[in-house]
Design an enzyme around this catalytic site. Structure first.
Site, PDB file in Angstrom:
ATOM      1  N   ARG A   1      -2.213  -5.229  -9.124  1.00  0.00           N
ATOM      2  CA  ARG A   1      -1.031  -6.034  -8.810  1.00  0.00           C
ATOM      3  C   ARG A   1      -0.793  -7.163  -9.794  1.00  0.00           C
ATOM      4  NH1 ARG A   1      -3.220  -7.486  -3.324  1.00  0.00           N
ATOM      5  NH2 ARG A   1      -5.019  -7.205  -4.647  1.00  0.00           N
TER       6      ARG A   1
ATOM      7  N   SER B   1      -3.340  -8.162   2.524  1.00  0.00           N
ATOM      8  CA  SER B   1      -3.352  -8.101   3.986  1.00  0.00           C
ATOM      9  C   SER B   1      -3.679  -9.473   4.568  1.00  0.00           C
ATOM     10  CB  SER B   1      -4.359  -7.047   4.444  1.00  0.00           C
ATOM     11  OG  SER B   1      -3.958  -5.782   3.960  1.00  0.00           O
TER      12      SER B   1
ATOM     13  N   HIS C   1       0.839  -1.204   0.000  1.00  0.00           N
ATOM     14  CA  HIS C   1       0.000   0.000   0.000  1.00  0.00           C
ATOM     15  C   HIS C   1       0.877   1.259   0.000  1.00  0.00           C
ATOM     16  CE1 HIS C   1      -2.958  -2.779   2.240  1.00  0.00           C
ATOM     17  NE2 HIS C   1      -3.529  -2.527   1.083  1.00  0.00           N
TER      18      HIS C   1
END
Ligand code: COA
Length: 162
Positions: A90, A128, A17
């Site tokens: 990504r 995450s 991030h």
């Protein structure tokens, strides 16, 4: 003054991030990092904790504001008179979901653009959830998280485990 809004759950904020935030600052004059409650994801950290961690990690970065927002993202973007939503893309696997989200946001408000930035490849596999999994099994977190975020994650997982 070009303003970008970088929304996310940030449960917790990772180097992936931060990489996107730093890249955004090359494109936008100001970046608003907008932490969403996202209760459907059942976050490990509450909203105030996530906000605090994002503030901690971005402390040294100029032209970054960290906020929480409720409700629709496009409404928040409009309220702040921002020019675009920033998202990291990504991998190919992100594309479909991100495409869908960008188009729904455009349908909700046609003046809101979405800008995709490509993270550094060393972070292109991070999520995450994966990092929480690494933490649960005692893996090394220094490559993924700010040291104080790693500490808080370990503490939280320890607390949960007992
Ligand atoms: N580096 C590392 N990890 C990244 C990343 C990056 N550059 N970019 C995304 N991720 C991770 C996130 O941490 C998250 O991991 P997790 O699922 O394990 O928690 C995952 O990739 C992406 O999750 P996603 O659900 O796509 O995004 P998000 O949780 O970051 O944020 C919101 C989603 C907040 C943007 C979206 O729910 C939203 O806009 N909510 C407001 C309500 C609304 O307007 N809804 C309509 C939108 S169509």
């Amino acid at each position: 003054m070009k303003i970008g809004v970088y929304p996310g759950t940030f449960d917790p904020i990772t180097h992936g991030h931060t990489d996107i935030i730093v890249r955004s600052l090359r494109v936008f004059d100001k970046v608003i990092v907008a932490v969403a409650p996202n209760p459907t994801k059942r976050p490990l950290f509450d909203l105030a904790e996530r906000l605090e961690m994002v503030k901690l990690v971005t402390k040294g970065l100029p032209h970054v504001e960290v906020v929480t927002f409720k409700g629709l993202l496009v409404e928040y973007v409009q309220k702040r008179k921002a020019h675009a939503v920033i998202r990291g893309l990504r991998a190919i696997s992100d594309f479909e979901y991100e495409f869908q989200m960008a188009l729904v946001n455009r349908k909700l408000n046609k003046s809101v653009e979405t800008v995709f930035l490509m993270p550094s490849e060393e972070y292109s596999y991070l999520t995450s959830t994966i990092i929480k999994e690494v933490a649960r099994f005692g893996g090394r977190l220094t490559d993924f998280l700010h040291p104080q975020v790693a500490q808080r994650l370990l503490r939280r997982i320890g607390t949960r485990a007992t």
